[in-house]
Structure formats: C-alpha cells, structure tokens
Design a protein around this motif. Structure first.
Motif, PDB file in Angstrom:
ATOM      1  N   GLY A  77      16.480  11.788 -66.344  1.00 47.34           N
ATOM      2  CA  GLY A  77      16.592  10.813 -65.169  1.00 47.34           C
ATOM      3  C   GLY A  77      17.288  11.275 -64.216  1.00 47.34           C
ATOM      4  N   GLU A  78      18.429  12.138 -64.724  1.00 48.67           N
ATOM      5  CA  GLU A  78      19.291  12.847 -63.633  1.00 48.67           C
ATOM      6  C   GLU A  78      18.566  13.936 -62.872  1.00 48.67           C
ATOM      7  N   ALA A  79      17.806  14.747 -63.557  1.00 50.21           N
ATOM      8  CA  ALA A  79      17.007  15.717 -62.978  1.00 50.21           C
ATOM      9  C   ALA A  79      15.852  15.045 -61.946  1.00 50.21           C
ATOM     10  N   ARG A  80      15.485  13.836 -62.121  1.00 47.79           N
ATOM     11  CA  ARG A  80      14.609  13.384 -61.114  1.00 47.79           C
ATOM     12  C   ARG A  80      15.328  12.889 -59.892  1.00 47.79           C
ATOM     13  N   GLU A  81      16.608  12.277 -60.148  1.00 45.31           N
ATOM     14  CA  GLU A  81      17.453  11.859 -59.083  1.00 45.31           C
ATOM     15  C   GLU A  81      17.953  13.055 -58.240  1.00 45.31           C
ATOM     16  N   ARG A  82      18.292  14.253 -58.930  1.00 45.62           N
ATOM     17  CA  ARG A  82      18.907  15.333 -57.998  1.00 45.62           C
ATOM     18  C   ARG A  82      17.694  15.658 -57.313  1.00 45.62           C
ATOM     19  N   LEU A  83      16.410  16.076 -57.950  1.00 48.35           N
ATOM     20  CA  LEU A  83      15.347  16.561 -57.001  1.00 48.35           C
ATOM     21  C   LEU A  83      14.985  15.550 -55.949  1.00 48.35           C
ATOM     22  N   ASN A  84      15.048  14.142 -56.001  1.00 46.98           N
ATOM     23  CA  ASN A  84      14.707  13.494 -54.914  1.00 46.98           C
ATOM     24  C   ASN A  84      15.725  13.578 -53.840  1.00 46.98           C
ATOM     25  N   GLU A  85      17.133  13.890 -54.123  1.00 47.17           N
ATOM     26  CA  GLU A  85      17.945  14.067 -53.148  1.00 47.17           C
ATOM     27  C   GLU A  85      17.706  15.219 -52.171  1.00 47.17           C
ATOM     28  N   GLN A  86      17.101  16.367 -52.851  1.00 45.67           N
ATOM     29  CA  GLN A  86      16.920  17.207 -51.813  1.00 45.67           C
ATOM     30  C   GLN A  86      15.750  17.633 -51.342  1.00 45.67           C
ATOM     31  N   LEU A  87      14.791  16.735 -51.867  1.00 51.55           N
ATOM     32  CA  LEU A  87      13.248  17.046 -51.229  1.00 51.55           C
ATOM     33  C   LEU A  87      12.911  16.394 -49.917  1.00 51.55           C
ATOM     34  N   PRO A  88      12.291  17.055 -48.918  1.00 50.31           N
ATOM     35  CA  PRO A  88      12.211  16.266 -47.680  1.00 50.31           C
ATOM     36  C   PRO A  88      11.229  14.862 -47.830  1.00 50.31           C
ATOM     37  N   GLU A  89      11.483  14.238 -46.582  1.00 48.75           N
ATOM     38  CA  GLU A  89      10.625  13.234 -46.369  1.00 48.75           C
ATOM     39  C   GLU A  89       9.051  13.311 -46.609  1.00 48.75           C
ATOM     40  N   GLY A  90       8.334  12.606 -47.539  1.00 43.63           N
ATOM     41  CA  GLY A  90       6.946  12.841 -47.979  1.00 43.63           C
ATOM     42  C   GLY A  90       6.864  13.246 -49.354  1.00 43.63           C
ATOM     43  N   TYR A  97       9.341  13.764 -67.423  1.00 46.23           N
ATOM     44  CA  TYR A  97       9.303  13.361 -68.721  1.00 46.23           C
ATOM     45  C   TYR A  97       8.787  14.535 -69.577  1.00 46.23           C
ATOM     46  N   LEU A  98       8.739  14.281 -70.910  1.00 44.43           N
ATOM     47  CA  LEU A  98       8.335  15.464 -71.751  1.00 44.43           C
ATOM     48  C   LEU A  98       6.857  15.172 -71.938  1.00 44.43           C
ATOM     49  N   PRO A  99       6.028  16.299 -71.614  1.00 45.43           N
ATOM     50  CA  PRO A  99       4.559  16.184 -71.571  1.00 45.43           C
ATOM     51  C   PRO A  99       4.084  15.976 -72.845  1.00 45.43           C
ATOM     52  N   GLU A 100       2.882  15.281 -72.744  1.00 43.36           N
ATOM     53  CA  GLU A 100       1.907  14.876 -73.723  1.00 43.36           C
ATOM     54  C   GLU A 100       0.922  15.569 -74.073  1.00 43.36           C
ATOM     55  N   GLN A 101       0.267  16.151 -73.049  1.00 42.86           N
ATOM     56  CA  GLN A 101      -0.958  16.773 -73.042  1.00 42.86           C
ATOM     57  C   GLN A 101      -0.842  18.007 -72.346  1.00 42.86           C
ATOM     58  N   LYS A 102      -1.796  19.069 -72.747  1.00 42.30           N
ATOM     59  CA  LYS A 102      -1.795  20.441 -72.225  1.00 42.30           C
ATOM     60  C   LYS A 102      -2.612  20.167 -71.048  1.00 42.30           C
ATOM     61  N   ALA A 103      -2.411  21.099 -69.827  1.00 45.37           N
ATOM     62  CA  ALA A 103      -3.129  21.086 -68.790  1.00 45.37           C
ATOM     63  C   ALA A 103      -4.385  21.146 -68.876  1.00 45.37           C
ATOM     64  N   ALA A 104      -4.986  22.026 -69.964  1.00 44.64           N
ATOM     65  CA  ALA A 104      -6.529  22.220 -70.156  1.00 44.64           C
ATOM     66  C   ALA A 104      -7.235  21.085 -70.326  1.00 44.64           C
ATOM     67  N   GLU A 105      -6.315  19.933 -70.849  1.00 46.20           N
ATOM     68  CA  GLU A 105      -7.166  18.457 -70.950  1.00 46.20           C
ATOM     69  C   GLU A 105      -7.366  17.813 -69.830  1.00 46.20           C
ATOM     70  N   ILE A 106      -7.023  18.152 -68.658  1.00 42.90           N
ATOM     71  CA  ILE A 106      -7.347  17.271 -67.459  1.00 42.90           C
ATOM     72  C   ILE A 106      -8.743  17.539 -67.301  1.00 42.90           C
ATOM     73  N   GLY A 107      -9.269  16.348 -67.102  1.00 43.47           N
ATOM     74  CA  GLY A 107     -10.946  16.077 -66.703  1.00 43.47           C
ATOM     75  C   GLY A 107     -11.153  15.467 -65.581  1.00 43.47           C
ATOM     76  N   TYR A 108     -10.495  14.507 -64.976  1.00 38.42           N
ATOM     77  CA  TYR A 108     -11.033  13.780 -64.026  1.00 38.42           C
ATOM     78  C   TYR A 108      -9.882  13.293 -63.150  1.00 38.42           C
ATOM     79  N   LYS A 109     -10.124  12.884 -61.709  1.00 39.64           N
ATOM     80  CA  LYS A 109      -8.969  12.482 -60.680  1.00 39.64           C
ATOM     81  C   LYS A 109      -9.783  11.204 -59.915  1.00 39.64           C
ATOM     82  N   ASP A 110      -8.829  10.371 -60.031  1.00 37.98           N
ATOM     83  CA  ASP A 110      -9.366   9.038 -59.257  1.00 37.98           C
ATOM     84  C   ASP A 110      -8.889   9.155 -57.952  1.00 37.98           C
TER      85      ASP A 110
END
Length: 218
Positions: A77-90, A97-110
């Motif tokens: 949660g702290e990592a998220r907050e600290r990143l958002n403080e530094q990222l530009p608008e947009g 979070y801790l990943p639950e699946q591997k990138a190779a399992e990506i199949g579709y996008k809505d």
C-alpha cells in the motif's frame, strides 16, 4: 526480493506517449519515490520494470500491468502511495499486489470503443455498425516487426455489448491479447470507419485484461 505487480490507469494526454517514453516516466517516478526496487546488474544498472502487453499509442487504459521486485514484507500500500505521489497527471496506480498468474497466461483484453459522429446525430449509427459486424469477413492488414499478415476481425473479435447514447455509440469488444496473435482495437476502429464512410471519432479504452479462460487476469 519478491515479484510484485501493479495495475495502473493511463488516460488523457499521456495516452500519446510511446512505450519508451512511458518507461522513462516510470523510471523517474520510481527513483523520486525512493522505493527499494530491484536494480539490474551489469555496466548500465537500471530499475527492473516489465510492462505486460502494453496497450498501443493513443489508447486509454484502466488496466495496464507492470511487474517489478520489492523486498519481501515491504508494505504494498505504501508502494502504491509513493508512486502516485511522483507520477504525472494521467497516470494513476490502482493497486500493487503479489501476482497470481504468469504473463504467458494473458489471453484477451476487453476494450470499450466510443464512436462519435463529427457532425450530425447518431441516427442510424447503431444499424450501420450492425451491418459492419454482419459481414461474412472483415479482412485487415496487421503489420508486425518482420512481416504483414491478413487478419479476419470477424473471426477473432467478439462484440460483448453495444450501447446507444444521446451523442455517441459505445461498443465493448473482446480481442485476443496473447503474445502471438494479439489484435489492436485500432484495427477494428479503422475498419469500421472505412465501412461507415462518414467522419466518426473513435475513443478506445482498455477496461480489463483476461486470461486464456477469460477470467480477469491477476
């Protein structure tokens, strides 16, 4: 160090940033946030960021994904907050979070595509899109790094929902997103524009990434 994943939003003017420029933005944000991310070894060490199937130039997204590494036990949660403080608008990090699946399992996008006539009303726009989708085939040229292939959008793109509004028409599509065979929503938008033969603005927005079983990718 343990692998972690973030989901972030990309909208507004930053949708026109190239993938390389976006990588630089996040590299700078990480450095300014002083997060203890894992750094690569070698003569030119840099923060390890792995963007998973980044959406194309000019497309907004509610579900961009990036993997990196943090010390075990670090407050996500702290990592998220600290990143958002530094990222530009947009840019906005929704979750780390801790990943639950591997990138190779990506199949579709809505992807949500909003069609807005540049003049006049949306009368008959819905019927025209129905006619576009009813074609026996929708052949487009997909350019790759090494070659160009012909893709039949009629076979690989699924229309999930179509909603008419006062001044626009919204189409929710499901497109293949695996490493091999991924299709950009811009191909669908351009083919639709050509078929309609009328000036129409398109706004594409990725809503969620799914795995090969079509469940939400985590």
């Amino acid at each position: 160090m343990q692998p972690v994943r973030m989901i972030y939003v990309k909208e507004g003017r930053v949708r026109y940033l190239s993938h390389l420029d976006q990588n630089r933005v996040f590299q700078r944000a990480v450095m300014r946030s002083r997060l203890p991310l894992w750094v690569t070894e070698g003569f030119h060490p840099h923060v390890y960021l792995n963007f998973l199937r980044p959406i194309g130039l000019g497309i907004e997204s509610e579900y961009e994904l990036c993997d990196f590494k943090l010390p075990e036990g670090f407050d996500l949660g702290e990592a998220r907050e600290r990143l958002n403080e530094q990222l530009p608008e947009g840019f906005f990090v929704r979750e780390v979070y801790l990943p639950e699946q591997k990138a190779a399992e990506i199949g579709y996008k809505d992807v949500s595509i909003t069609l807005t006539p540049e003049s006049g009303t949306t009368d008959h726009l819905s019927e025209a899109v129905d006619a576009f989708l009813a074609q026996p085939s929708i052949l487009v040229e997909k350019k790759g790094k090494k070659n160009t292939v012909t893709v039949d959008l009629r076979q690989v793109v699924e229309l999930l929902e179509k909603t008419a509004r006062e001044h626009s028409l919204n189409c929710l599509l499901r497109l293949p997103a695996a490493q091999e065979g991924a299709v950009s929503p811009l191909l669908w938008a351009e083919a639709c524009r050509t078929f309609l033969q009328r000036p129409v603005r398109f706004l594409c927005r990725l809503t969620v990434v799914r795995n090969q079983q079509k469940a939400v990718f985590r």
